[in-house]
Design a protein around this motif. Structure first.
Motif, PDB file in Angstrom:
ATOM      1  N   GLY A   1     -10.698  -1.985  -6.975  1.00 25.95           N
ATOM      2  CA  GLY A   1     -10.966  -1.943  -8.412  1.00 25.95           C
ATOM      3  C   GLY A   1     -12.049  -0.929  -8.730  1.00 25.95           C
TER       4      GLY A   1
ATOM      5  N   TYR B   1     -10.307  -7.895  -3.455  1.00 26.36           N
ATOM      6  CA  TYR B   1      -9.771  -7.254  -4.662  1.00 26.36           C
ATOM      7  C   TYR B   1     -10.126  -8.238  -5.764  1.00 26.36           C
ATOM      8  CZ  TYR B   1      -7.645  -3.571  -7.196  1.00 26.36           C
ATOM      9  OH  TYR B   1      -7.481  -2.496  -8.023  1.00 26.36           O
TER      10      TYR B   1
ATOM     11  N   TYR C   1     -12.903   1.265   2.817  1.00 23.80           N
ATOM     12  CA  TYR C   1     -11.838   0.895   1.875  1.00 23.80           C
ATOM     13  C   TYR C   1     -10.765   1.968   1.906  1.00 23.80           C
ATOM     14  CZ  TYR C   1      -9.371  -0.611  -2.300  1.00 23.80           C
ATOM     15  OH  TYR C   1      -8.393  -1.056  -3.164  1.00 23.80           O
TER      16      TYR C   1
ATOM     17  N   LYS D   1      -5.480  -7.855  -8.905  1.00 18.30           N
ATOM     18  CA  LYS D   1      -4.263  -7.042  -8.779  1.00 18.30           C
ATOM     19  C   LYS D   1      -3.238  -7.635  -7.819  1.00 18.30           C
ATOM     20  CE  LYS D   1      -2.682  -2.456  -7.565  1.00 18.30           C
ATOM     21  NZ  LYS D   1      -2.990  -1.145  -6.967  1.00 18.30           N
ATOM     22  N   LEU D   2      -3.713  -8.380  -6.831  1.00 19.98           N
ATOM     23  CA  LEU D   2      -2.823  -8.733  -5.723  1.00 19.98           C
ATOM     24  C   LEU D   2      -2.007  -9.995  -6.008  1.00 19.98           C
ATOM     25  CD1 LEU D   2      -5.288  -7.728  -2.876  1.00 19.98           C
ATOM     26  CD2 LEU D   2      -3.527  -6.365  -4.023  1.00 19.98           C
ATOM     27  N   ARG D   3      -0.851 -10.084  -5.397  1.00 17.97           N
ATOM     28  CA  ARG D   3       0.131 -11.128  -5.710  1.00 17.97           C
ATOM     29  C   ARG D   3      -0.021 -12.357  -4.806  1.00 17.97           C
ATOM     30  NH1 ARG D   3       2.186  -6.232  -7.974  1.00 17.97           N
ATOM     31  NH2 ARG D   3       0.960  -5.582  -6.198  1.00 17.97           N
TER      32      ARG D   3
ATOM     33  N   PHE E   1     -13.288  -8.356   2.714  1.00 22.18           N
ATOM     34  CA  PHE E   1     -12.431  -7.539   1.853  1.00 22.18           C
ATOM     35  C   PHE E   1     -12.264  -8.287   0.543  1.00 22.18           C
ATOM     36  CE2 PHE E   1      -8.229  -7.180  -0.068  1.00 22.18           C
ATOM     37  CZ  PHE E   1      -8.206  -5.830  -0.376  1.00 22.18           C
TER      38      PHE E   1
ATOM     39  N   GLY F   1       0.812  -1.221   0.000  1.00 23.60           N
ATOM     40  CA  GLY F   1       0.000   0.000   0.000  1.00 23.60           C
ATOM     41  C   GLY F   1       0.836   1.257   0.000  1.00 23.60           C
TER      42      GLY F   1
ATOM     43  N   GLY G   1      -7.388   1.463   0.499  1.00 26.50           N
ATOM     44  CA  GLY G   1      -6.369   1.400  -0.550  1.00 26.50           C
ATOM     45  C   GLY G   1      -5.051   0.804  -0.107  1.00 26.50           C
ATOM     46  N   SER G   2      -5.012   0.260   1.093  1.00 22.29           N
ATOM     47  CA  SER G   2      -3.843  -0.508   1.524  1.00 22.29           C
ATOM     48  C   SER G   2      -4.408  -1.813   2.059  1.00 22.29           C
ATOM     49  CB  SER G   2      -3.099   0.248   2.616  1.00 22.29           C
ATOM     50  OG  SER G   2      -2.625  -0.632   3.602  1.00 22.29           O
ATOM     51  N   MET G   3      -4.032  -2.928   1.427  1.00 21.48           N
ATOM     52  CA  MET G   3      -4.673  -4.184   1.789  1.00 21.48           C
ATOM     53  C   MET G   3      -4.527  -4.491   3.274  1.00 21.48           C
ATOM     54  SD  MET G   3      -4.104  -8.021   0.505  1.00 21.48           S
ATOM     55  CE  MET G   3      -2.505  -7.989   1.215  1.00 21.48           C
TER      56      MET G   3
END
Ligand code: F6P
Length: 297
Positions: free
Chosen positions: A183, A229, A209, A239-241, A227, A102, A211-213
């Motif tokens: 998103g 994404y 929300y 988006k997340l890895r 939560f 984030g 914007g930082s997981m």
């Protein structure tokens, strides 16, 4: 969604190494935080996922690589900020880190986190290879959540790098009251949008929300809820890895009694063999994750 098959086995040989990783993350956090004010500028490079790197991302990654790499028992170190994993020793444990999750929140001075995952396998590893995972949250208070041996504990990290246990055996509250979905809304799939509208119908739930997981996930761990994404029309994998975000957060949430999903199965069962692979992520209370899976079916 959630499964009970969380790997909790720690051999005597690994205990010291995992303790060492948790200690390094905790003791480095105050330095990372202290180093932030002068590093709210973009670095010259992009990270391997094509995102702008902040000077703070690089700083945190360098510190963690050096210190985790020096631990006996760690064989590989990888982070979201470097294209390949680094061989740091002969140990059989691998450590994957998102040094500053984030970091786009750095400019507006909002929350960020450091995520860590310890795998009992070479990288890229599988979710079922995890033996510990957790994160530091740089909020008004610096806290650390550690999932290990089937339990989740929360600590406060003080500026002198000492750690104080504040919540033992953390579990997600039954009545989830917050939700946060990433998103752009026009980029959501119709099924996900229908799910979001259903979640909003319950007057006891509020949108949160940030914007930082890590900030958003820690709210779920604290208040319950969901939560996501999600899969986007423009990005089916979200988006997340997987290695740096999906697996470790999946491990924390499932250990805390919640559920996780990539849309059809537990995040810990996602099969991806690239270090920087992405996955849609849905984490929270079991009833909400079940409702999500039914909506996407
Ligand atoms: O890892 C990337 C990240 O910063 C996450 O911490 C966060 O959940 C997400 O990106 C925010 O993305 P967006 O800017 O699209 O809301």
């Amino acid at each position: 969604m959630a499964t009970t098959d969380i790997n909790t086995a720690e051999t005597a040989r690994d205990v010291r190494t995992i303790d060492g990783v948790v200690d390094v993350i905790a003791s480095t956090a105050p330095e990372i935080r202290t180093g932030l004010p002068g590093r709210r500028v973009t670095a010259e490079d992009e990270n391997p996922s094509g995102e702008t790197q902040m000077a703070a991302d690089v700083f945190a990654d360098d510190l963690l690589c050096e210190r985790i790499g020096a631990l006996d028992g760690v064989g590989e170190y990888a982070s979201e900020e470097r294209p390949e994993s680094v061989d740091v020793g002969t140990g059989r444990l691998s450590v994957a880190v998102d040094p500053l999750d984030g970091s786009s929140n750095l400019k507006p001075n909002n929350t960020m986190g450091t995520i860590f995952a310890v795998y009992e396998a070479p990288l890229p590893a599988h979710g079922r290879d995890l033996v510990a995972a957790g994160y530091v949250l740089y909020g008004p208070v610096m806290t650390m959540v550690v999932a290990r041996n089937g339990t989740v504990d929360e600590y406060v990290i003080h500026d002198d790098a000492t750690r104080e246990l504040v919540r033992e055996d953390v579990t997600i509250p039954d009545e989830g009251s917050v939700y946060g979905f990433g998103g752009r809304v026009p980029d959501w799939t119709d099924d996900f949008e229908a799910f979001a509208r259903e979640v909003e119908q319950d007057p006891s739930r509020k949108l949160r929300y940030g914007g930082s997981m890590i900030g958003d996930v820690n709210q779920i761990l604290t208040y319950g809820g969901i939560f996501a994404y999600p899969t986007l029309e423009s990005a089916p994998e979200g988006k997340l890895r997987v290695q740096f975000e999906g697996y470790p957060i999946g491990y924390v949430i499932e250990t805390a009694g919640g559920a996780t999903s990539d849309g059809t199965k537990s995040l810990l069962d996602v099969d991806k063999d690239e270090l920087h692979a992405r996955t849609p992520m849905y984490v929270g209370n079991t009833d909400l994750v079940a409702m999500l899976e039914a909506a996407l079916d």
